[in-house]
Design an enzyme around this catalytic site. Sequence first.
Site, PDB file in Angstrom:
ATOM      1  N   ARG A  51       8.156 -11.869  44.700  1.00 57.08           N
ATOM      2  CA  ARG A  51       8.319 -10.496  45.192  1.00 57.08           C
ATOM      3  C   ARG A  51       7.017  -9.922  45.748  1.00 57.08           C
ATOM      4  O   ARG A  51       6.981  -9.391  46.853  1.00 57.08           O
ATOM      5  CB  ARG A  51       8.829  -9.620  44.037  1.00 57.08           C
ATOM      6  CG  ARG A  51       9.358  -8.297  44.440  1.00 57.08           C
ATOM      7  CD  ARG A  51       9.914  -7.573  43.229  1.00 57.08           C
ATOM      8  NE  ARG A  51       9.876  -8.415  42.040  1.00 57.08           N
ATOM      9  CZ  ARG A  51      10.891  -9.143  41.609  1.00 57.08           C
ATOM     10  NH1 ARG A  51      12.021  -9.115  42.243  1.00 57.08           N
ATOM     11  NH2 ARG A  51      10.767  -9.888  40.535  1.00 57.08           N
ATOM     12  N   THR A  52       5.949 -10.038  44.982  1.00 55.01           N
ATOM     13  CA  THR A  52       4.703  -9.401  45.400  1.00 55.01           C
ATOM     14  C   THR A  52       4.164 -10.039  46.681  1.00 55.01           C
ATOM     15  O   THR A  52       3.739  -9.349  47.604  1.00 55.01           O
ATOM     16  CB  THR A  52       3.652  -9.493  44.270  1.00 55.01           C
ATOM     17  OG1 THR A  52       4.222  -8.952  43.092  1.00 55.01           O
ATOM     18  CG2 THR A  52       2.402  -8.725  44.625  1.00 55.01           C
ATOM     19  N   LYS A  80      -9.365 -28.662  43.829  1.00 57.76           N
ATOM     20  CA  LYS A  80     -10.500 -29.588  43.911  1.00 57.76           C
ATOM     21  C   LYS A  80     -11.680 -29.078  43.100  1.00 57.76           C
ATOM     22  O   LYS A  80     -12.772 -29.658  43.144  1.00 57.76           O
ATOM     23  CB  LYS A  80     -10.929 -29.752  45.370  1.00 57.76           C
ATOM     24  CG  LYS A  80      -9.872 -30.346  46.267  1.00 57.76           C
ATOM     25  CD  LYS A  80     -10.343 -30.328  47.712  1.00 57.76           C
ATOM     26  CE  LYS A  80      -9.201 -30.675  48.656  1.00 57.76           C
ATOM     27  NZ  LYS A  80      -9.511 -30.302  50.033  1.00 57.76           N
ATOM     28  N   ARG A 101      -3.634 -13.005  43.938  1.00 56.75           N
ATOM     29  CA  ARG A 101      -3.115 -13.073  42.560  1.00 56.75           C
ATOM     30  C   ARG A 101      -3.743 -14.281  41.894  1.00 56.75           C
ATOM     31  O   ARG A 101      -3.862 -15.355  42.504  1.00 56.75           O
ATOM     32  CB  ARG A 101      -1.599 -13.203  42.538  1.00 56.75           C
ATOM     33  CG  ARG A 101      -1.087 -13.535  41.135  1.00 56.75           C
ATOM     34  CD  ARG A 101       0.369 -13.333  40.981  1.00 56.75           C
ATOM     35  NE  ARG A 101       0.706 -11.923  41.013  1.00 56.75           N
ATOM     36  CZ  ARG A 101       1.892 -11.446  40.646  1.00 56.75           C
ATOM     37  NH1 ARG A 101       2.834 -12.249  40.233  1.00 56.75           N
ATOM     38  NH2 ARG A 101       2.139 -10.160  40.700  1.00 56.75           N
ATOM     39  N   HIS A 129      -2.244  -4.702  37.771  1.00 52.19           N
ATOM     40  CA  HIS A 129      -1.353  -4.947  38.907  1.00 52.19           C
ATOM     41  C   HIS A 129      -1.238  -3.613  39.649  1.00 52.19           C
ATOM     42  O   HIS A 129      -0.186  -2.973  39.647  1.00 52.19           O
ATOM     43  CB  HIS A 129       0.005  -5.421  38.381  1.00 52.19           C
ATOM     44  CG  HIS A 129       0.904  -6.003  39.432  1.00 52.19           C
ATOM     45  ND1 HIS A 129       0.548  -6.119  40.750  1.00 52.19           N
ATOM     46  CD2 HIS A 129       2.168  -6.492  39.340  1.00 52.19           C
ATOM     47  CE1 HIS A 129       1.551  -6.654  41.431  1.00 52.19           C
ATOM     48  NE2 HIS A 129       2.533  -6.890  40.595  1.00 52.19           N
TER      49      HIS A 129
END
Lengths: 303, 141
Positions: A51-52, A80, A101, A129
């Site tokens: 969603r975000t 890596k 995120r 958030h």
Amino acid sequence: MKNLIDILDITTEEIDALIDTANDIIENPGKYNEKCRHKKLATLFFEPSTRTRLSFEAAMLDLGGSVLGFSESNSSSASKGESVSDTVRTVGCYADIIAMRHPKEGAPLAASFSAGVPVINAGDGGHNHPTQTLTDLLTIKRECGRLSDIKIGFCGDLKFGRTVHSLIMALTRYENVEIVLISPEELCIPQYLKDILRSQNIKFTETRTMESVMSELDILYMTRVQRERFFNEADYIRLRDTYILTPEKLEDAKKTLCIMHPLPRVNEISTEVDVDPRACYFKQVKNGKFIRMALILKLLEVK
Amino acid sequence: MNIDPINNGIVIDHIKAGNSMEIYKFLDLDNVNSTVALIKNVPSKKMGKKDIIKIDKEIDINLDVLGYIDPDITVNIIKNGVRTEKKHLELPSVVKNVIKCKNPRCITSTERGIPHVFKLTDKENRVYRCMYCESSAKETV
């Protein structure tokens, strides 16, 4: 405002300005569809989120910009062993703004020191958030017409829900906000948040059932009760069923009640409630895109 | 017990009894190659008992570190056998690379080369929180 890392980093005046812009975007979308032409948003999602990420990407596309990025760390150089600082410094050479995120708390803040372009925290572990909180504030403003003089009930898992914690913190800055905390004892809000509410003289009450307070609420903010938080399956089932919102439980509620949920929902709101005009959780999803558009414009200093 | 007075150096006084070893470690006095005296449980009118550290050399002292550990400490600068300066400490608003965040979910647990920064969030209760994850120093030390 150069970055958005924590909702408390920005003033209530800046929040008001973002809400005003978002409302104008909703009213006049055509005015904005070329504003970010030739600008690029990088969505760096070190952990999955549907969603975000889609909301950010849709926001940038609706502004006429383009998007690049990755949706899991396996497809980035983080796999890596590259540091967050190096990753964002590199991406900052390609993109004009970054939405990030990351499972580690504080990663977007660390990123903002070396990115060279604005960084938006799109969720850092269980910590912050802020764009969800902006979404919630826009929804409250649009549905209730105000952010002050409201009585808001938070229901469900108030212990682990970061959206609840952030929204409570954001609301402490508005006048005459009354908070009702509806949760089982096992899932009540953390002590430090209660201490903050007390120290700022925010009126709050705790209750175990939503029916007892339903008629008083202007906003009901539902959250999911999570099975994994319980040691005892029987307790979980008992409490889960207590907090299912049904049309019957809404009988005494105000006609103007605004029902919110950060989603995803499991069973805590019966699907029969979806057709109730007071159900605002899918409007909330839409608002998420509009407030992110406003935020991108602000951070890119696009007039 | 007698400890010789110092001519040129530093006396860290009014250390809360029992805290001197912690300060010794924080200031890395193990690597100072002059005389260092660590005196514990000295009778004190003001404090009942206290610790004192004497360093027979002028060295740079990170006052933020001392202020973080104990803001009631005083630092006396001695020159030619005379006290030339007495510094009262305060709780620093920020401490950088003094304490490390121990929250395994914090970005500092994996990211190389970023400073560990703690901010004073509650002066009354002397609470410091990690700038990144907001874990309190009490929880992380």
